[in-house]
Design a protein around this motif. Sequence first.
Motif, PDB file in Angstrom:
ATOM      1  N   UNK B   1      50.480  25.938  53.936  1.00 43.49           N
ATOM      2  CA  UNK B   1      50.858  27.302  53.955  1.00 43.49           C
ATOM      3  C   UNK B   1      51.702  27.346  52.428  1.00 43.49           C
ATOM      4  N   UNK B   2      51.526  28.702  51.821  1.00 43.14           N
ATOM      5  CA  UNK B   2      52.324  28.646  50.749  1.00 43.14           C
ATOM      6  C   UNK B   2      53.635  29.003  51.187  1.00 43.14           C
ATOM      7  N   UNK B   3      54.732  28.231  50.371  1.00 51.62           N
ATOM      8  CA  UNK B   3      56.216  28.451  50.582  1.00 51.62           C
ATOM      9  C   UNK B   3      56.571  29.799  50.536  1.00 51.62           C
ATOM     10  N   UNK B   4      56.267  30.281  49.403  1.00 54.26           N
ATOM     11  CA  UNK B   4      56.193  31.743  48.893  1.00 54.26           C
ATOM     12  C   UNK B   4      55.003  32.242  48.331  1.00 54.26           C
ATOM     13  N   UNK B   5      54.871  33.444  48.654  1.00 51.63           N
ATOM     14  CA  UNK B   5      53.595  34.041  48.047  1.00 51.63           C
ATOM     15  C   UNK B   5      53.853  34.495  46.416  1.00 51.63           C
ATOM     16  N   UNK B   6      53.108  33.852  45.488  1.00 43.81           N
ATOM     17  CA  UNK B   6      53.234  33.981  44.003  1.00 43.81           C
ATOM     18  C   UNK B   6      53.256  35.708  43.829  1.00 43.81           C
ATOM     19  N   UNK B   7      53.669  35.846  42.604  1.00 38.08           N
ATOM     20  CA  UNK B   7      53.860  37.089  42.070  1.00 38.08           C
ATOM     21  C   UNK B   7      52.578  37.566  41.747  1.00 38.08           C
ATOM     22  N   UNK B   8      51.671  36.591  41.211  1.00 36.61           N
ATOM     23  CA  UNK B   8      50.170  37.228  40.908  1.00 36.61           C
ATOM     24  C   UNK B   8      49.325  36.818  41.824  1.00 36.61           C
ATOM     25  N   UNK B   9      49.555  37.001  43.104  1.00 32.78           N
ATOM     26  CA  UNK B   9      48.964  36.956  44.195  1.00 32.78           C
ATOM     27  C   UNK B   9      48.533  38.240  44.676  1.00 32.78           C
ATOM     28  N   UNK B  10      47.260  38.529  45.402  1.00 27.87           N
ATOM     29  CA  UNK B  10      47.025  39.796  45.939  1.00 27.87           C
ATOM     30  C   UNK B  10      48.036  39.902  47.411  1.00 27.87           C
ATOM     31  N   UNK B  11      48.637  38.793  47.806  1.00 30.23           N
ATOM     32  CA  UNK B  11      49.447  38.601  48.789  1.00 30.23           C
ATOM     33  C   UNK B  11      48.670  38.547  50.167  1.00 30.23           C
ATOM     34  N   UNK B  12      49.222  39.045  51.381  1.00 34.34           N
ATOM     35  CA  UNK B  12      48.599  38.996  52.534  1.00 34.34           C
ATOM     36  C   UNK B  12      47.503  39.990  52.700  1.00 34.34           C
ATOM     37  N   UNK B  13      46.317  39.673  53.097  1.00 35.56           N
ATOM     38  CA  UNK B  13      45.180  40.405  53.313  1.00 35.56           C
ATOM     39  C   UNK B  13      44.243  40.444  54.465  1.00 35.56           C
ATOM     40  N   UNK B  14      43.717  41.476  54.920  1.00 34.74           N
ATOM     41  CA  UNK B  14      43.095  41.623  55.944  1.00 34.74           C
ATOM     42  C   UNK B  14      41.699  41.949  56.050  1.00 34.74           C
ATOM     43  N   UNK B  15      40.562  40.962  56.366  1.00 33.71           N
ATOM     44  CA  UNK B  15      39.282  41.664  56.225  1.00 33.71           C
ATOM     45  C   UNK B  15      38.892  42.568  57.171  1.00 33.71           C
ATOM     46  N   UNK B  16      37.713  43.300  56.816  1.00 31.68           N
ATOM     47  CA  UNK B  16      37.249  44.617  57.526  1.00 31.68           C
ATOM     48  C   UNK B  16      35.953  44.353  57.854  1.00 31.68           C
ATOM     49  N   UNK B  17      35.519  44.396  59.188  1.00 37.03           N
ATOM     50  CA  UNK B  17      34.091  44.308  59.366  1.00 37.03           C
ATOM     51  C   UNK B  17      33.394  45.670  59.346  1.00 37.03           C
ATOM     52  N   UNK B  18      32.587  46.093  58.784  1.00 42.27           N
ATOM     53  CA  UNK B  18      31.664  47.430  58.417  1.00 42.27           C
ATOM     54  C   UNK B  18      30.697  47.455  59.217  1.00 42.27           C
ATOM     55  N   UNK B  19      30.054  48.306  60.041  1.00 40.00           N
ATOM     56  CA  UNK B  19      28.770  48.443  60.623  1.00 40.00           C
ATOM     57  C   UNK B  19      27.930  49.332  59.536  1.00 40.00           C
ATOM     58  N   UNK B  20      26.694  49.073  59.555  1.00 35.83           N
ATOM     59  CA  UNK B  20      25.639  49.660  58.915  1.00 35.83           C
ATOM     60  C   UNK B  20      24.496  49.984  59.949  1.00 35.83           C
ATOM     61  N   UNK B  21      24.287  51.600  60.051  1.00 38.73           N
ATOM     62  CA  UNK B  21      23.417  51.649  61.109  1.00 38.73           C
ATOM     63  C   UNK B  21      22.076  51.898  60.447  1.00 38.73           C
ATOM     64  N   UNK B  22      21.892  52.239  58.988  1.00 38.72           N
ATOM     65  CA  UNK B  22      20.728  52.708  58.475  1.00 38.72           C
ATOM     66  C   UNK B  22      19.814  51.186  58.175  1.00 38.72           C
ATOM     67  N   UNK B  23      18.449  51.263  59.023  1.00 37.51           N
ATOM     68  CA  UNK B  23      17.738  49.970  58.856  1.00 37.51           C
ATOM     69  C   UNK B  23      17.506  49.564  57.259  1.00 37.51           C
ATOM     70  N   UNK B  24      17.550  48.208  57.219  1.00 37.15           N
ATOM     71  CA  UNK B  24      17.581  47.745  55.957  1.00 37.15           C
ATOM     72  C   UNK B  24      16.225  46.775  55.935  1.00 37.15           C
ATOM     73  N   UNK B  25      15.178  47.238  55.047  1.00 33.56           N
ATOM     74  CA  UNK B  25      13.943  46.572  54.895  1.00 33.56           C
ATOM     75  C   UNK B  25      14.183  44.933  53.933  1.00 33.56           C
ATOM     76  N   UNK B  26      13.676  44.052  54.347  1.00 33.65           N
ATOM     77  CA  UNK B  26      13.852  42.997  53.786  1.00 33.65           C
ATOM     78  C   UNK B  26      12.685  42.431  53.096  1.00 33.65           C
ATOM     79  N   UNK B  27      12.676  41.293  52.026  1.00 35.44           N
ATOM     80  CA  UNK B  27      11.691  41.026  51.101  1.00 35.44           C
ATOM     81  C   UNK B  27      10.597  40.270  52.204  1.00 35.44           C
ATOM     82  N   UNK B  28      11.279  39.640  53.308  1.00 32.20           N
ATOM     83  CA  UNK B  28      10.206  38.949  54.118  1.00 32.20           C
ATOM     84  C   UNK B  28       9.348  39.790  54.848  1.00 32.20           C
ATOM     85  N   UNK B  29       9.678  41.198  54.965  1.00 39.63           N
ATOM     86  CA  UNK B  29       8.611  42.207  55.697  1.00 39.63           C
ATOM     87  C   UNK B  29       9.270  42.224  57.005  1.00 39.63           C
ATOM     88  N   UNK B  30      10.460  41.965  57.537  1.00 45.15           N
ATOM     89  CA  UNK B  30      11.396  42.326  58.659  1.00 45.15           C
ATOM     90  C   UNK B  30      12.313  43.309  58.436  1.00 45.15           C
TER      91      UNK B  30
END
Lengths: 196, 388
Positions: B1-30
Amino acid sequence: MRADLEIIRNWIEPGSRVLDVGCGDGELLHHLQQHKEVSGYGLEINADNITACIENGVNVIEKDIDTGLSSIKSNSFDTVVMTQALQAMHRPDQIVDELLRIGKECIVTFPNFGHWRARGYLAFRGKMPVSKFLPYTWYNTPNIHFCTFKDFESLCVERNIYIMERTVVDNEHRHRWWIHLWPNMLGEIAIYRITR
Amino acid sequence: MPEIIPDDSVGLVQPEKILFNQPLELACGRTLDQYHLMVETYGELNEARSNAILICHALSGNHHVAGYNSLDDRKPGWWDSAIGPGKPIDTNKFFVIGLNNLGGCHGSSGPNQTNPDTNKPYGPDFPLMTVADWVNSQARLADHFGIEQWAAVIGGSLGGMQALQWSIDYPQRLRHCMVIAAAPKLSAQNIAFNEVARQAISKDPQFHNGHYYEQDEVPKVGLMLARMLGHITYLSDDGMRDKFGRELREGKISFDFNPQFEVESYLRYQGERFSTEFDANTYLLMTKALDYYDPAADFNHDLPAALKRALCKFMVISFTTDWRFSPERSRAITDALVEAGKQVSYAEIDSPQGHDAFLIPIPRYMEIFRAYMKRVEADIPKTSGETA
């Protein structure tokens, strides 16, 4: 702006495609982009110069000119410029051929080794000339193929290269009327505009 | 773990999960009827939504590009060296988005995630992705944030390939494209290495044709071998000599098959760790996306013709001892861009670290990065209507 660049600038058509071979910090291209709307690239090998070009908004491509020109397509530029670099090439004759293959016309500048000061240095001191303008000693100089104006013009004749325009300036790139009385003795820098 | 978060770090961050409902056509045909993308963002999106930068990840990367998810994290995100306040990608100026690509194994829809149609993990049934598919999904991500045009799309290795694809497929939607340690397509040698990695995984008895989730097993040995092989291609001969030489762990050879040379234990350690953190099906999918990448293929194998469509400015960077995607490959991209009449700069960074160099804050590399990002910043339009 350096006076030789000022002269070169006047020889370049607005809106043309320009390749500056050995472009330094990109001063010429930056100026041409701003004032003549040329699209261009510089070729450079020095790391600090490359960073300076990027900061100046000049397209720069890291390349060893001695070996890297072959990947550039024939006739892909209107004008190819090479300032003060010809004398540092391994084979200046082949480089000139390459520049004229890539560009429709080509502007080259180089120091004149036939200048009276160089002649005097060698004649009276018996040593390779060292000056403020060319400060290197013989063993560490990047300038390995010096020539005089006469030498360059013989090369042009030999290789069927047509000299469109030429001028000579002193080491501060200034025009002096008296230089033109005896350019090969009095001129320090040659500026040639050539084509095939 | 970082002892202290350095000044040039974006710091503590949280990921976000985003749902997409519009179908995505793929190169494989599916078609993917719906999918999730896991993202992290750093910095602030300006009012005109014109200061956004997309970071595309390489083979084993993910959305966690910079900063720390918790104070217990052993290491920051994978490109923390380049992203943060005052760093080349300055989060005081730019809004940065990192995502986990589709088919990944860190939260975006992929083999290890639940298929909503079956309520079981997708496993090997997750469709094979191409770089162009990823770029399409990333365009939807831009839409989600209301970003019409990226200030820049940036990536290294496979990430650089996505950046290049962006310039071809969505020319209007980016102003700058930074392609680092990439190639315009894989060589036979590149594909060969990928195939050995895939064989190592798929021949592992615990692979179960990709249905190992149900068996509560993982093809650990296969994944470990694949990573060990990959790792060799990420380093250079010089770099390995400098780092390990022929150093012996115990000071003498033991005439058995236990790891004795430092390089052996290093590779085992890397492989071991990777095999517990990464998903085998994702590894197979990612290597296939690499193999299939060839943006010139749709243009009669004429790369300049493919790049003619691009409208953005380009920065291409390579590293001298990279033999996975050597400087020659980056020069080919640069030459094609010059031939297509595009604005491009190219730098070749002298470094002993091989392909891995693109993740390392080498002084000259960071200097060029910083200089180029100043140009990106200067090109940010001030009002929402104006485009560069």
